[in-house]
Design a protein around this motif. Structure first.
Motif, mmCIF file in Angstrom:
data_model
loop_
_atom_site.group_PDB
_atom_site.id
_atom_site.type_symbol
_atom_site.label_atom_id
_atom_site.label_comp_id
_atom_site.label_asym_id
_atom_site.label_seq_id
_atom_site.Cartn_x
_atom_site.Cartn_y
_atom_site.Cartn_z
ATOM 1 N N ASP A 7 1.589 51.810 71.368
ATOM 2 C CA ASP A 7 1.879 50.957 72.516
ATOM 3 C C ASP A 7 2.242 51.826 73.722
ATOM 4 O OD1 ASP A 7 2.510 48.273 73.718
ATOM 5 O OD2 ASP A 7 4.504 49.204 73.812
ATOM 6 N N GLU A 8 1.473 51.727 74.769
ATOM 7 C CA GLU A 8 1.680 52.560 75.959
ATOM 8 C C GLU A 8 3.038 52.309 76.615
ATOM 9 O OE1 GLU A 8 -0.038 55.115 77.217
ATOM 10 O OE2 GLU A 8 -1.330 54.957 75.451
ATOM 11 N N GLU A 9 3.448 51.058 76.684
ATOM 12 C CA GLU A 9 4.736 50.725 77.296
ATOM 13 C C GLU A 9 5.880 51.355 76.515
ATOM 14 O OE1 GLU A 9 7.617 48.991 79.864
ATOM 15 O OE2 GLU A 9 5.528 49.579 80.082
ATOM 16 N N THR A 10 5.817 51.279 75.189
ATOM 17 C CA THR A 10 6.851 51.882 74.349
ATOM 18 C C THR A 10 6.885 53.390 74.554
ATOM 19 O OG1 THR A 10 6.594 50.132 72.715
ATOM 20 C CG2 THR A 10 7.658 52.150 71.971
ATOM 21 N N ALA A 11 5.725 54.022 74.588
ATOM 22 C CA ALA A 11 5.648 55.466 74.814
ATOM 23 C C ALA A 11 6.224 55.833 76.182
ATOM 24 C CB ALA A 11 4.204 55.935 74.692
ATOM 25 N N ARG A 12 5.920 55.038 77.196
ATOM 26 C CA ARG A 12 6.428 55.292 78.545
ATOM 27 C C ARG A 12 7.942 55.191 78.578
ATOM 28 N NH1 ARG A 12 8.558 52.924 82.460
ATOM 29 N NH2 ARG A 12 8.376 50.812 81.656
ATOM 30 N N VAL A 13 8.483 54.144 77.974
ATOM 31 C CA VAL A 13 9.932 53.936 77.946
ATOM 32 C C VAL A 13 10.612 55.087 77.191
ATOM 33 C CG1 VAL A 13 11.746 52.422 77.024
ATOM 34 C CG2 VAL A 13 9.777 51.435 78.186
ATOM 35 N N LEU A 14 10.033 55.492 76.089
ATOM 36 C CA LEU A 14 10.597 56.591 75.304
ATOM 37 C C LEU A 14 10.590 57.894 76.100
ATOM 38 C CD1 LEU A 14 11.745 57.847 72.767
ATOM 39 C CD2 LEU A 14 9.406 57.996 71.873
ATOM 40 N N ARG A 15 9.497 58.188 76.768
ATOM 41 C CA ARG A 15 9.424 59.419 77.568
ATOM 42 C C ARG A 15 10.450 59.379 78.708
ATOM 43 N NH1 ARG A 15 3.911 58.622 76.731
ATOM 44 N NH2 ARG A 15 3.690 57.686 78.796
ATOM 45 N N ALA A 16 10.592 58.229 79.352
ATOM 46 C CA ALA A 16 11.561 58.095 80.437
ATOM 47 C C ALA A 16 12.986 58.281 79.911
ATOM 48 C CB ALA A 16 11.411 56.733 81.114
ATOM 49 N N PHE A 17 13.286 57.699 78.757
ATOM 50 C CA PHE A 17 14.597 57.849 78.119
ATOM 51 C C PHE A 17 14.871 59.319 77.834
ATOM 52 C CE2 PHE A 17 17.159 58.072 74.206
ATOM 53 C CZ PHE A 17 18.277 57.354 74.570
ATOM 54 N N ALA A 18 13.889 60.002 77.243
ATOM 55 C CA ALA A 18 14.034 61.420 76.912
ATOM 56 C C ALA A 18 14.267 62.248 78.168
ATOM 57 C CB ALA A 18 12.797 61.908 76.163
ATOM 58 N N GLU A 19 13.528 61.957 79.222
ATOM 59 C CA GLU A 19 13.655 62.710 80.460
ATOM 60 C C GLU A 19 15.042 62.514 81.093
ATOM 61 O OE1 GLU A 19 11.514 62.807 84.792
ATOM 62 O OE2 GLU A 19 10.222 62.520 83.031
ATOM 63 N N ARG A 20 15.509 61.257 81.131
ATOM 64 C CA ARG A 20 16.827 60.968 81.703
ATOM 65 C C ARG A 20 17.931 61.701 80.953
ATOM 66 N NH1 ARG A 20 14.952 55.774 81.706
ATOM 67 N NH2 ARG A 20 16.260 55.208 79.931
ATOM 68 N N ARG A 21 17.775 61.808 79.640
ATOM 69 C CA ARG A 21 18.791 62.448 78.812
ATOM 70 C C ARG A 21 18.593 63.966 78.680
ATOM 71 N NH1 ARG A 21 21.779 58.819 75.413
ATOM 72 N NH2 ARG A 21 21.703 56.824 76.465
ATOM 73 N N GLY A 22 17.467 64.457 79.177
ATOM 74 C CA GLY A 22 17.183 65.883 79.048
ATOM 75 C C GLY A 22 16.877 66.280 77.611
ATOM 76 N N LEU A 23 16.188 65.394 76.893
ATOM 77 C CA LEU A 23 15.886 65.600 75.475
ATOM 78 C C LEU A 23 14.388 65.697 75.258
ATOM 79 C CD1 LEU A 23 18.173 62.737 74.111
ATOM 80 C CD2 LEU A 23 18.759 65.171 74.217
ATOM 81 N N ASP A 24 14.014 66.315 74.117
ATOM 82 C CA ASP A 24 12.609 66.216 73.716
ATOM 83 C C ASP A 24 12.424 64.840 73.077
ATOM 84 O OD1 ASP A 24 12.681 66.515 70.571
ATOM 85 O OD2 ASP A 24 14.038 68.061 71.353
ATOM 86 N N VAL A 25 11.200 64.432 72.905
ATOM 87 C CA VAL A 25 10.907 63.076 72.433
ATOM 88 C C VAL A 25 11.493 62.813 71.044
ATOM 89 C CG1 VAL A 25 9.063 61.454 71.852
ATOM 90 C CG2 VAL A 25 8.887 62.840 73.909
ATOM 91 N N SER A 26 11.393 63.777 70.138
ATOM 92 C CA SER A 26 11.925 63.584 68.775
ATOM 93 C C SER A 26 13.430 63.347 68.803
ATOM 94 C CB SER A 26 11.621 64.800 67.896
ATOM 95 O OG SER A 26 10.245 64.916 67.701
ATOM 96 N N THR A 27 14.124 64.154 69.572
ATOM 97 C CA THR A 27 15.581 63.992 69.669
ATOM 98 C C THR A 27 15.927 62.676 70.355
ATOM 99 O OG1 THR A 27 15.818 66.394 69.776
ATOM 100 C CG2 THR A 27 17.706 65.091 70.468
ATOM 101 N N ALA A 28 15.130 62.283 71.333
ATOM 102 C CA ALA A 28 15.361 61.013 72.024
ATOM 103 C C ALA A 28 15.271 59.841 71.056
ATOM 104 C CB ALA A 28 14.369 60.845 73.166
ATOM 105 N N VAL A 29 14.308 59.873 70.157
ATOM 106 C CA VAL A 29 14.184 58.805 69.156
ATOM 107 C C VAL A 29 15.443 58.770 68.297
ATOM 108 C CG1 VAL A 29 12.931 58.034 67.097
ATOM 109 C CG2 VAL A 29 11.672 58.833 69.100
ATOM 110 N N LYS A 30 15.890 59.936 67.835
ATOM 111 C CA LYS A 30 17.082 60.010 66.994
ATOM 112 C C LYS A 30 18.304 59.462 67.736
ATOM 113 C CE LYS A 30 20.056 63.247 64.563
ATOM 114 N NZ LYS A 30 20.396 64.641 64.351
ATOM 115 N N VAL A 31 18.501 59.904 68.976
ATOM 116 C CA VAL A 31 19.654 59.457 69.771
ATOM 117 C C VAL A 31 19.609 57.951 69.993
ATOM 118 C CG1 VAL A 31 20.701 59.594 72.071
ATOM 119 C CG2 VAL A 31 20.047 61.688 70.873
ATOM 120 N N ALA A 32 18.432 57.432 70.326
ATOM 121 C CA ALA A 32 18.296 56.001 70.579
ATOM 122 C C ALA A 32 18.641 55.186 69.331
ATOM 123 C CB ALA A 32 16.881 55.676 71.057
ATOM 124 N N VAL A 33 18.169 55.627 68.181
ATOM 125 C CA VAL A 33 18.451 54.910 66.929
ATOM 126 C C VAL A 33 19.942 54.988 66.606
ATOM 127 C CG1 VAL A 33 18.052 54.902 64.433
ATOM 128 C CG2 VAL A 33 16.130 55.148 66.003
#
Length: 87
Positions: A7-33
């Motif tokens: 899902d493109e929207e989900t990927a976009r939101v995840l990338r934006a979350f990672a960028e705001r937090r200064g995280l890589d995508v894998s770590t962003a998923v972990k932090v979000a969960v």
């Protein structure tokens, strides 16, 4: 382990979350969960606090009526008793 997000929207939101937090995508998923789990536990605690006064009133009412705290309610027995005299 790889995760493919189609899902493109989900990927976009995840990338934006990672960028705001200064995280890589894998770590962003972990932090979000982890944050979602913590919020769920927190909400559960808040709900318990809200319903405690209601439970206290119910306990007090049971005591007033002489109903033991470990009493079990049997709906079938209640219905049988309720309809016994209606014939």
């Amino acid at each position: 382990m790889g995760i493919h997000i189609q899902d493109e929207e989900t990927a976009r939101v995840l990338r934006a979350f990672a960028e705001r937090r200064g995280l890589d995508v894998s770590t962003a998923v972990k932090v979000a969960v982890e944050e979602a789990e913590a919020a769920t536990k927190s909400n559960g605690a808040k709900l318990a606090q809200k319903i405690e006064p209601i439970l206290e009133r119910a306990r007090a009412r049971r005591k007033e009526l002489g109903i033991p705290a470990d009493a079990k309610f049997d709906l079938k027995d209640f219905r049988d008793e309720m309809w016994e005299g209606s014939d």
